[in-house]
Every structure is written in C-alpha cells, then in structure tokens.
Motif scaffolding. Structure first.
Motif, short mmCIF file in Angstrom:
data_model
loop_
_atom_site.label_atom_id
_atom_site.label_comp_id
_atom_site.label_asym_id
_atom_site.label_seq_id
_atom_site.Cartn_x
_atom_site.Cartn_y
_atom_site.Cartn_z
N GLN A 1 0.85 -1.19 0.00
CA GLN A 1 0.00 0.00 0.00
C GLN A 1 0.89 1.25 0.00
OE1 GLN A 1 -2.71 0.18 3.29
NE2 GLN A 1 -3.72 2.04 2.57
N GLY A 2 0.62 2.16 -0.89
CA GLY A 2 1.39 3.39 -0.95
C GLY A 2 2.58 3.33 -1.89
N LEU A 3 2.94 2.12 -2.40
CA LEU A 3 4.06 1.98 -3.33
C LEU A 3 3.55 2.16 -4.76
CD1 LEU A 3 5.82 -1.16 -1.80
CD2 LEU A 3 6.39 1.24 -1.44
N SER A 4 4.43 2.68 -5.62
CA SER A 4 4.02 2.90 -7.01
C SER A 4 3.84 1.55 -7.72
CB SER A 4 5.07 3.73 -7.74
OG SER A 4 6.25 2.97 -7.94
N SER A 5 2.96 1.53 -8.71
CA SER A 5 2.69 0.28 -9.45
C SER A 5 3.94 -0.18 -10.21
CB SER A 5 1.52 0.49 -10.42
OG SER A 5 1.80 1.55 -11.32
N ASP A 6 4.74 0.76 -10.73
CA ASP A 6 5.96 0.39 -11.44
C ASP A 6 6.96 -0.30 -10.51
OD1 ASP A 6 5.00 1.36 -13.81
OD2 ASP A 6 6.02 3.32 -13.62
N TYR A 7 7.05 0.21 -9.30
CA TYR A 7 7.97 -0.37 -8.32
C TYR A 7 7.51 -1.79 -7.94
CZ TYR A 7 10.65 -1.08 -4.05
OH TYR A 7 11.47 -1.60 -3.09
N ILE A 8 6.21 -1.92 -7.66
CA ILE A 8 5.68 -3.24 -7.28
C ILE A 8 5.91 -4.26 -8.39
CG2 ILE A 8 3.55 -4.52 -6.79
CD1 ILE A 8 2.52 -2.02 -5.35
N LYS A 9 5.69 -3.86 -9.65
CA LYS A 9 5.88 -4.76 -10.77
C LYS A 9 7.33 -5.22 -10.86
CE LYS A 9 5.26 -5.03 -15.79
NZ LYS A 9 4.82 -4.29 -17.01
N TYR A 10 8.25 -4.30 -10.58
CA TYR A 10 9.67 -4.64 -10.70
C TYR A 10 10.10 -5.65 -9.63
CZ TYR A 10 14.71 -4.21 -11.14
OH TYR A 10 16.04 -4.48 -11.32
N VAL A 11 9.63 -5.46 -8.40
CA VAL A 11 10.12 -6.30 -7.30
C VAL A 11 9.26 -7.55 -7.07
CG1 VAL A 11 11.18 -4.34 -6.12
CG2 VAL A 11 8.83 -5.00 -5.54
N SER A 12 8.20 -7.73 -7.86
CA SER A 12 7.33 -8.90 -7.66
C SER A 12 7.91 -10.17 -8.28
CB SER A 12 5.95 -8.64 -8.26
OG SER A 12 5.28 -7.64 -7.54
N HIS A 13 8.84 -10.03 -9.21
CA HIS A 13 9.44 -11.20 -9.86
C HIS A 13 10.84 -10.86 -10.31
CE1 HIS A 13 9.97 -14.71 -12.40
NE2 HIS A 13 10.39 -13.89 -13.35
N TYR A 14 11.76 -11.79 -10.08
CA TYR A 14 13.15 -11.62 -10.54
C TYR A 14 13.46 -12.70 -11.57
CZ TYR A 14 13.74 -8.69 -6.38
OH TYR A 14 13.60 -7.71 -5.43
N ASP A 15 13.93 -12.29 -12.73
CA ASP A 15 14.38 -13.27 -13.71
C ASP A 15 15.58 -14.03 -13.15
OD1 ASP A 15 12.48 -12.62 -15.60
OD2 ASP A 15 13.70 -11.00 -16.45
N ALA A 16 15.72 -15.28 -13.59
CA ALA A 16 16.75 -16.16 -13.02
C ALA A 16 18.16 -15.60 -13.17
CB ALA A 16 16.67 -17.53 -13.67
N ASP A 17 18.41 -14.86 -14.25
CA ASP A 17 19.76 -14.34 -14.50
C ASP A 17 19.92 -12.87 -14.11
OD1 ASP A 17 18.10 -13.38 -16.40
OD2 ASP A 17 19.38 -13.83 -18.13
N SER A 18 18.95 -12.33 -13.35
CA SER A 18 19.03 -10.93 -12.96
C SER A 18 19.95 -10.76 -11.74
CB SER A 18 17.64 -10.40 -12.61
OG SER A 18 17.14 -11.04 -11.45
N PRO A 19 20.51 -9.56 -11.53
CA PRO A 19 21.37 -9.30 -10.36
C PRO A 19 20.61 -9.54 -9.05
CG PRO A 19 21.63 -7.56 -11.98
CD PRO A 19 20.48 -8.40 -12.44
N ASP A 20 19.33 -9.19 -9.02
CA ASP A 20 18.54 -9.39 -7.81
C ASP A 20 18.48 -10.88 -7.46
OD1 ASP A 20 16.86 -6.55 -7.60
OD2 ASP A 20 17.35 -7.15 -9.65
N ALA A 21 18.22 -11.71 -8.50
CA ALA A 21 18.15 -13.16 -8.26
C ALA A 21 19.50 -13.69 -7.80
CB ALA A 21 17.71 -13.87 -9.54
N GLY A 22 20.58 -13.10 -8.30
CA GLY A 22 21.91 -13.55 -7.89
C GLY A 22 22.13 -13.36 -6.40
N ILE A 23 21.64 -12.23 -5.87
CA ILE A 23 21.77 -11.98 -4.43
C ILE A 23 20.96 -13.00 -3.63
CG2 ILE A 23 21.25 -10.32 -2.60
CD1 ILE A 23 21.73 -8.08 -4.64
#
Length: 342
Positions: free
Chosen positions: A1-23
C-alpha cells in the motif's frame, strides 16, 4: 500500500539471471543501504526513495524458491530484532509454500482423474477387497449394469446378482488376489433387467485411503461377439473360402480357406496374405485390391495360390473394405477354379 505500481511490478518477480536473483540465490539474507546493493537503480526504483533494504531468501529442502523483500523510507539499516523475525518467518514459509503447491498439484491431478473417470466409455467400478462392496463407479458402469449410483453403493456383485455364473467371480477373484491384476477376461454379466451381456473385464488391486480395494474396467463386447458368431456361422457354411486381412495379415479364415491352402488355422492366422500368392501374380492381387478400395466397387481377379504341399491352386477373388473388431480391414472371398482352368 502506498508503493508505485511500477515499483511493485519490478520487485514482484526476478528473472533467473538478474542481479537481484543472484543476491537471493546466494542463500543468505542481505541487509544493505539501498545505494550499496550494487543494483542498477532505474527511475521506478530510485523514485521510491528507500534508504535501507533487506532481501531474505525462502528455502525448501535447501533450495531457494522465493524471497521476502523489506525496505525503509526512514532508516538506513534494518534493526537486528527485525532481521531475526524476518529470518524466522522465512524458515517457516518455505515448507508452507511447498505444501500449498503440492496440494494445488494434487487437487489438479484429482480433478483430471475425476473427469477421466466419469467420461471414459468403459464401465469402471472401485470396490473393497475384503467384502467386494462398491465405493465408486462411473456413469458407464451404471449404464452397463442398469443400476443407479444409490443402488450400487455399498452393495456387492453377489447382492446385485450381477454374475451369470458365480464360478467366474470366484475364478477372477482368486486370480486377482494371487497376481494383483486380471487382464481382458471374458465373462457374462446380468443387468438389472435380467439381460445377459458379454464383457471383457480387467481388474487391479489399489490402495484407497489406506484400505485395499480393486478397480475394475468392463468393456461390453456383446454386439462384437454376436457379429463374430454370425460371421462364423455364415462363413462356415459357405462354399467360398473367406478371409479377413488387417495390415496385410490374416485375422480370420474359414474352413474352406484352410482346405484350399492346405494350412491349419494356427498356421494361417497372423500370416501375410501375399505369402500364399504365386510370385508371378502378386502385382495382380495388389492392383485388384487397390482398385477395389479406391473405387469402392468389386474388381474380381484370378491368381494362383501355392498350397502347403506345393500344389498350384487357381482362385477367383473379390474383396471389399469392412470394419473388423473396430479397425479397417479387407474381406476376401475366394472360389476354387482350378478344374475350370485346367
């Protein structure tokens, strides 16, 4: 609640080869200042204004399957107590997610089985092994027997008088308990109206909620058997040699066909028809069959057969396309014209 839709979309799924998934795949919780994560901060991420983030992996049987993300707009670090709570929660969520996933898969599997069970055209029943009482049956089984679901549930085949011959029941039950399965046994069952139907029965012992049961599949072959008996009755009294071929192999022959060829029934069934034809006449026989099947009109042909003793027999043949035991086949009639030829 209160977060932008673009931000939520970005952090809702990480591709397997993304830097986020690496962490996350490193398997250890990461708590850092947002600007120190090493992640490329796009407009949606930088615009959110987070100071501190925490990425806590969720594991199941040692494998990372998800993560919990937390962030603060006011703090530059996640407090120690908060970290302990997050990691405790993450350790419990893994098994919960796995259980829910397995339950969903099981439910989908059960729905698929239930749909197949209900719609299969063969009659299927499930009964307890100890007493033989019906606990489930499909629509086809009710149609075949003539009984309703309410009439069959909790009853046995003996109570419903389904067996025309009790010895068949005893024989099949003994074989089932000895081998745990029965395949395509021919029996005669009595319907609710008293009509006798020929059935092919297969059965196998299964486990239902910890109780031994057996599942039975019934295929009604009454019309098929009647057709077979009619064919045999007509063909046995015919002066013509009659055969049925499927995939170029003999599937049925009458006594007159055996007499002309000199071979026994056992020697003929499963044998290629053309193996009986003289080599010089094989093309003639093939052309005749192709023409008949293509034009749907009879095309008689004469050819020579070499019988078992090596003697030449002249025959006149006509063929017709038919269905035999549920498959396309060729019905052939042969007349012995050897004397006329000589």
């Amino acid at each position: 609640q209160g977060l932008s839709s673009d931000y939520i979309k970005y952090v809702s799924h990480y591709d397997a080869d993304s830097p986020d998934a690496g962490i996350i795949k490193a398997g250890k919780a990461a708590y850092k200042k947002y600007e120190e994560t090493g992640l490329a901060l796009n407009e949606a991420l930088s615009g959110e204004g987070l100071l501190a983030v925490g990425m806590v992996p969720i594991k199941y049987e040692g494998e990372v399957i998800a993560c919990i993300n937390v962030g603060s707009h006011t703090r530059e670090s996640i407090p120690t107590l908060g970290r302990d709570c997050l990691e405790t929660i993450a350790s419990q969520i893994g098994s919960t997610i796995a259980r829910i996933t397995m339950e969903d898969a099981l439910q989908q599997s059960e729905e698929k089985f239930s749909k197949a069970f209900r719609t299969i055209p063969d009659g299927i029943t499930i009964a307890t092994l100890k007493e033989g009482r019906f606990i489930e049956m499909n629509d086809a089984a009710r149609r075949l027997t003539g009984y309703s679901r309410e009439e069959m549930l909790g009853k046995t085949t003996v109570e419903l008088r389904l067996w025309n011959n009790e010895e068949d029941r005893d024989r099949l039950f003994q074989r089932l308990t000895e081998k745990e399965k029965v395949r395509n046994e021919e029996v005669v069952l009595r319907t609710k109206s008293g009509e006798l139907r020929d059935m092919l029965v297969s059965a196998e012992i299964i486990d239902v909620l910890g109780e031994q049961c057996f599942i039975t599949v019934m295929t009604d072959v009454t019309e098929q058997k009647q057709s077979q008996e009619l064919l045999e009755s007509v063909s046995h009294s015919s002066p013509l040699a009659i055969y049925i071929a499927q995939d170029e192999k003999l599937g049925y022959i009458n006594p007159q066909f055996q007499k002309i060829t000199g071979f026994s029934k056992t020697e003929l069934l499963g044998r290629e028809l053309l193996s009986l034809v003289a080599i010089e006449d094989i093309d003639v026989v093939k052309s005749s069959m192709v023409f008949t099947l293509r034009e749907a009109s009879s095309y008689p042909c004469e050819y020579r057969i070499l019988n078992k003793t090596g003697q030449i027999k002249w025959v006149m043949q006509t063929v017709a396309p038919i269905h035999y035991e549920g498959r396309e086949a060729i019905l052939g009639n042969l007349m012995d014209i050897t004397e006329r030829k000589y």
